[in-house]
Enzyme design. Structure first.
Site, PDB file in Angstrom:
ATOM      1  N   ASP A  88       0.684  -1.047   0.057  1.00  0.00           N
ATOM      2  CA  ASP A  88       0.189  -0.015   0.080  1.00  0.00           C
ATOM      3  C   ASP A  88       0.904   1.385  -0.225  1.00  0.00           C
ATOM      4  OD1 ASP A  88      -2.613   0.385  -0.385  1.00  0.00           O
ATOM      5  OD2 ASP A  88      -3.256   0.624   1.662  1.00  0.00           O
TER       6      ASP A  88
ATOM      7  N   ASP B 148      -8.641  -2.732   1.803  1.00  0.00           N
ATOM      8  CA  ASP B 148      -8.250  -2.189   3.222  1.00  0.00           C
ATOM      9  C   ASP B 148      -9.616  -2.777   4.230  1.00  0.00           C
ATOM     10  OD1 ASP B 148      -6.434  -0.934   2.319  1.00  0.00           O
ATOM     11  OD2 ASP B 148      -8.014   0.824   1.447  1.00  0.00           O
TER      12      ASP B 148
END
Length: 545
Positions: free
Chosen positions: A384, A437
């Site tokens: 990420d 997420d």
């Protein structure tokens, strides 16, 4: 096998579709490459250009403010309606042929510097200048490092080519009035609150379903063992035959697979490729929606007989009658969303399909222990950060955010996101969160609840409650950072992973259970169905002593 293939396809789709939390559009643009010098040090801000033709409300355009000149008014009520004039000459590199008295000049880009155009317009008496770009994109109006005497006292706004052409046509229809202002984005929008609740609620529901399935499998196994029957070879403690456990190799390979998928999205991002993603998402959404609906309806006595009656279907194998009844509705729902996904309320259908897909994946895919969970989330953490921040150095833009927002297409982002419109934001747009997420931390939270139930822990003495608090806190910090960064996209796992893994490690170490959590992933159990052998019994030991 076909059903499992569809499930695994949905798993891969959800695992690969990581995207950072991002706002609908940045209002303030920082740019370290554009020089800041005295008189030319403004931040680049988006500017609303509201128009009226013959005093009738017309179109609103969005431009970008210049590095130079005074700051643009942020409140609409304080902005003034000002007459718009077409510059003559059109490039405004030399003084206008006609008198300008407090009007706003509409000029074309080219032939001289932006600062020169602004100085000429200001000397002629203009109150502001709107420059039409020669391309359809916005461009940042900067100053050159050797420029001096930059005390420019009027606003300068750049519009894209199509917006400027529309304004030019409007001038031939009558009097045109314009209003320039750059409204501030609210610190907190209700969309972020609802998105937070949606993410936390999804993990909560998925975790309970996963733990319930594991407990039902354990109960069934205990019954078989007490009856003296052999357990099926594919029946494992703490799970069922329909589940998939992640191992260390797949957890580490996640970074490579997801990165390749993201690069493919970035390089091939186009209208046809987004259409392909929509089809893949609809297939996964149908599987997820069907699985969740069948599970919910099976709880009712009215639908239970249909859920427990099966028929063989070619390619799919044994399928319940309830699944056959629900499947057409799920397909119709996904198809309608795919066809009408550009409508204002299509985000509701996208979120329903996305949530059911995530819940289904968390129920199917399981983390066997904290070691694998830490490896998976640790790799996702690095993934990420790299594709949101570090990729800017290699590609001159954040690959993750470009893909998430669908910047290279006419679509409003890729479908592998949960999104809610920013209802009280004057700039509109969506608050979004990537499947990864929610999904990846959700796998760890579901593992926590399964462990708590197997160990018969209370809510406070277990790990589930605190892992949920950690996830919610990490996501909350993400939104705080998002607002502090003026809407710039943030990698949510940057904040979520340290909170969740850190909480697990701290509690496990404090309670002396870290070794068991790290390797076994299951509490110590006493096999009550087995009788002690004579050599292990207290009586045998006594007689030998």
């Amino acid at each position: 096998m076909a059903r499992r293939a569809l499930e695994l396809a949905a798993v891969l789709l959800a695992l690969a579709a990581l995207a950072a939390v991002a706002a609908g559009g940045d209002i303030v643009h920082q740019d370290d490459e554009a020089p800041k010098i005295p008189g030319c040090s403004n931040d680049f801000v988006l500017v609303k250009v509201q128009t009226w033709i013959n005093k009738k409300d017309k179109d609103e355009f969005v431009g970008v403010g210049a590095r130079f000149g005074p700051k643009i008014e942020s409140k609409e009520k304080h902005a003034n309606w000002t007459n718009l004039l077409l510059a003559d000459p059109s490039d405004c590199c030399t003084p206008p042929r006609e008198k300008v008295a407090g009007d706003i000049l509409l000029v074309e880009r080219g032939n001289c510097k932006f600062t020169t155009k602004a100085k000429v317009a200001e000397s002629a008496g203009a109150s502001a200048i709107i420059i039409i770009n020669d391309k359809h994109e916005l461009y940042k109006m900067v100053c050159e490092t050797n420029e001096t005497n930059l005390d420019i006292g009027i606003h300068a706004v750049l519009l894209p080519k199509d917006a400027g052409s529309s304004l030019q046509r409007s001038l031939s229809s009558g009097e045109v009035l314009v209003e320039l202002y750059s409204p501030d984005r609210p610190l907190v929008d209700t969309a972020e609150v609802f998105l937070w609740l949606m993410a936390v609620g999804t993990i909560l529901c998925a975790s309970y379903w996963s733990a319930w399935s594991a407990r039902e499998a354990d109960i069934e196994q205990e019954k078989l063992l007490k009856d003296g029957r052999e357990v099926a070879p594919n029946f494992e403690p703490g799970g069922s035959s329909g589940m998939v456990d992640i191992n260390m190799v797949s957890a580490i390979l996640f970074v490579v697979i997801a990165s390749c998928f993201l690069i493919t999205l970035y390089k091939l991002m186009s209208h046809w490729f987004v259409e392909l993603l929509v089809v893949i998402f609809c297939i996964g959404g149908v599987e997820g929606l069907q699985t969740c609906l069948v599970a919910l309806l099976s709880m009712s006595r009215r639908f239970k007989p249909a859920a427990e009656s099966y028929v063989k279907v070619p390619f799919f194998g044994a399928v319940s009658y309830l699944t056959l009844a629900v499947c057409p509705f799920c397909i119709l729902f996904a198809v309608l969303w795919g066809v009408y996904r550009r409508l204002p309320y299509a985000w509701i259908g996208q979120d329903i399909l996305g949530i059911t897909l995530i819940v289904t994946v968390i129920q199917i895919v399981r983390i066997p222990n904290l070691k694998v969970g830490s490896a998976l989330l640790g790799c996702a953490f690095l993934y990420d950060i790299f594709w949101v921040f570090i990729s800017k150095m290699l590609f001159h833009e954040s690959v993750m955010i470009v893909v998430a927002r669908g910047d290279k297409t006419d679509e409003d982002g890729v479908p592998m996101l949960l999104k809610i419109p920013r209802m009280f934001d004057p700039w509109g747009g969506y608050s979004i969160i990537g499947f990864g997420d929610i999904l990846l931390p959700g796998l760890l939270v579901a593992f926590a609840l399964r462990y708590d139930w197997a160990a018969k822990k209370t809510l406070q003495s277990g790990y589930f409650l605190w892992s949920m608090v950690a996830y919610g806190s990490g996501l909350l910090i993400t939104y705080v950072a998002l607002n502090l960064m003026d809407g710039h996209g943030q990698p949510a796992l940057l904040y979520i992973v340290p909170f969740t893994i850190g909480t697990f490690l701290a509690l496990g170490m404090k309670r002396g259970e870290l070794r068991n959590l790290w390797t076994k992933g299951q509490p110590e159990r006493v096999c009550t169905h087995m009788h002690p052998s004579p050599k292990d019994s207290p009586v045998a030991v006594s007689s030998l002593s």
